[in-house]
Enzyme design. Structure first.
Site, short mmCIF file in Angstrom:
data_model
loop_
_atom_site.label_atom_id
_atom_site.label_comp_id
_atom_site.label_asym_id
_atom_site.label_seq_id
_atom_site.Cartn_x
_atom_site.Cartn_y
_atom_site.Cartn_z
N SER A 66 -67.72 -50.09 75.40
CA SER A 66 -68.23 -50.97 76.46
C SER A 66 -69.25 -52.01 75.98
O SER A 66 -69.51 -52.97 76.70
CB SER A 66 -68.86 -50.15 77.58
OG SER A 66 -67.85 -49.71 78.45
N LYS A 69 -68.17 -55.51 76.04
CA LYS A 69 -68.11 -56.27 77.30
C LYS A 69 -69.12 -57.42 77.30
O LYS A 69 -68.88 -58.47 77.89
CB LYS A 69 -68.38 -55.33 78.49
CG LYS A 69 -67.27 -54.31 78.71
CD LYS A 69 -67.67 -53.23 79.70
CE LYS A 69 -66.53 -52.24 79.92
NZ LYS A 69 -66.93 -51.08 80.72
N TYR A 193 -57.72 -55.77 75.68
CA TYR A 193 -58.94 -55.05 76.03
C TYR A 193 -59.17 -53.83 75.12
O TYR A 193 -60.30 -53.58 74.66
CB TYR A 193 -58.87 -54.61 77.50
CG TYR A 193 -60.01 -53.72 77.94
CD1 TYR A 193 -61.27 -54.25 78.22
CD2 TYR A 193 -59.82 -52.34 78.07
CE1 TYR A 193 -62.32 -53.42 78.61
CE2 TYR A 193 -60.87 -51.51 78.47
CZ TYR A 193 -62.11 -52.05 78.73
OH TYR A 193 -63.14 -51.23 79.13
N TYR A 245 -74.30 -48.51 82.99
CA TYR A 245 -73.45 -47.99 84.06
C TYR A 245 -74.32 -47.62 85.28
O TYR A 245 -75.28 -48.31 85.58
CB TYR A 245 -72.62 -46.77 83.62
CG TYR A 245 -72.06 -46.87 82.23
CD1 TYR A 245 -71.25 -47.94 81.86
CD2 TYR A 245 -72.31 -45.89 81.28
CE1 TYR A 245 -70.72 -48.02 80.59
CE2 TYR A 245 -71.78 -45.96 80.01
CZ TYR A 245 -71.00 -47.02 79.67
OH TYR A 245 -70.49 -47.10 78.42
N VAL A 263 -68.96 -45.73 75.16
CA VAL A 263 -68.64 -44.30 75.11
C VAL A 263 -68.42 -43.75 73.70
O VAL A 263 -68.21 -42.57 73.52
CB VAL A 263 -67.41 -43.92 75.99
CG1 VAL A 263 -67.76 -43.95 77.45
CG2 VAL A 263 -66.21 -44.76 75.66
N1 GLN Z 1 -62.74 -48.45 76.28
C1 GLN Z 1 -63.49 -47.71 77.23
C2 GLN Z 1 -62.78 -47.68 78.57
O1 GLN Z 1 -62.31 -48.67 79.02
C3 GLN Z 1 -64.85 -48.30 77.36
C4 GLN Z 1 -65.68 -47.58 78.39
C5 GLN Z 1 -67.09 -47.37 78.00
O2 GLN Z 1 -67.52 -47.51 76.85
N2 GLN Z 1 -67.84 -46.98 78.98
O3 GLN Z 1 -62.69 -46.65 79.22
#
Ligand code: GLN
Length: 309
Positions: A66, A69, A193, A245, A263
């Protein structure tokens, strides 16, 4: 005061949080991530004056997940402008888990912000490029500029492991395609993605990205502008409001530094006039944030008075 965090001191701080390495769990919903070793801990600080300090197993590489992003948002904003992007993705925190589909039905279809999966999937879809590989290639070149390191690639095993198992993300994409937030093929959008999330680097490279953001988007050594200043500010603001989050509120109170987690167990923090801090500790709490990362940033923030508030 802040510059007092020397190499030795940082090593001590990392040892202080090592007992937390087995609290929580390594991400297992992406099969390839479940093989990460929770004992591999690392931290790096890259100051805005160009100096850096690091501690732990800094050779460890991890995927951005994430954290990507933030980088994809900067590129999508540079490609399309603010108006285009924010017509399709909102600016408000959700308080829901990162992969939640719940709010999409209310908005309808328009994700609340670019740091949740729905928003990030829409943002990646906006990056210019005719094919997923063209988009990811542009994103990688951007990461090369941000880190001044052209060796960075995405991890193919992690990307395909997520692509094959990412049914929630597919659902989010289908929902947004119905509402014309996302265009083109859902499979291609997910391909871009998952490759973006699998971009692989180490804490030193990540801390440099944080320092560049702290420096208003300018390269620390050459002074070259990589991200327009107002777009760097937008990215850091989202890191404050949505970066951790549905733990962003408590993180703002306990730590108070713009930060984004992934994650894989990595955290990117960026503090104006200070620099970038990157932490890696694969074990996650129930919100998907690195236990060691959160603890270490909290200790550093309290000890060195780093909160922006
Ligand atoms: N690639 C992960 C997903 O889309 C990224 C989520 C994350 O790091 N929170 O679920």
């Amino acid at each position: 005061m802040k510059k007092d965090i020397t190499q030795n001191i940082l090593e001590d701080w990392l040892e202080n949080v090592r007992p937390y390495a087995h609290d929580g769990q390594v991400a297992n919903y992406i099969p390839a991530l479940s093989r990460q070793n929770p004992e591999e801990l690392a931290v790096a600080i890259h100051y805005v004056n160009g100096e850096s300090v690091e501690a732990g197993y800094t050779e460890a590489t991890f995927t951005l997940q994430s954290i990507s992003k933030v980088i994809a948002l900067a590129l999508a904003l540079m490609d399309n402008g603010e108006e285009y992007v924010f017509e399709r993705v909102g600016m408000e925190p959700t308080g829901d888990p990162f992969h939640s589909i719940y709010r999409l039905e209310k908005t309808p279809g328009k994700p609340l912000n670019p740091m949740i999966n729905a928003g990030a999937l829409a943002v990646t879809n906006m990056i210019h490029g005719d094919t997923p590989d063209e988009k990811v290639g542009r994103l990688l070149s951007f990461v090369h500029d941000l880190t001044d390191d052209h060796s960075i690639r995405y991890n193919e095993e992690v990307a395909s492991s997520e692509f094959e198992t990412s049914f929630l993300n597919r659902s989010l994409l289908f929902y947004m395609k119905q509402h014309r937030i996302v265009t083109g093929s859902v499979e291609e959008a997910l391909d871009a993605y998952t490759k973006q999330c699998a971009i692989e680097l180490n804490v030193c490279q990540l801390a440099r990205i944080g320092a560049l953001l702290a420096n208003g988007g300018r390269d620390l050594e050459s002074g070259r502008r990589i991200i327009p200043k107002h777009l760097a500010r937008i990215c850091k603001t989202f890191m404050v409001t949505c970066g951790m989050y549905d733990a962003s509120g408590s993180f703002a109170i306990k730590v108070g530094i713009p930060a984004k987690s992934g994650v894989s167990g990595s955290v990117l923090a960026s503090l104006n006039d200070f620099g970038g801090i990157a932490v890696y500790g694969p074990s996650l709490d129930d919100k998907g944030n690195s236990v060691v990362g959160l603890k270490l940033l909290e200790l550093l923030s309290n000890r060195y008075d780093l909160s922006i508030f």
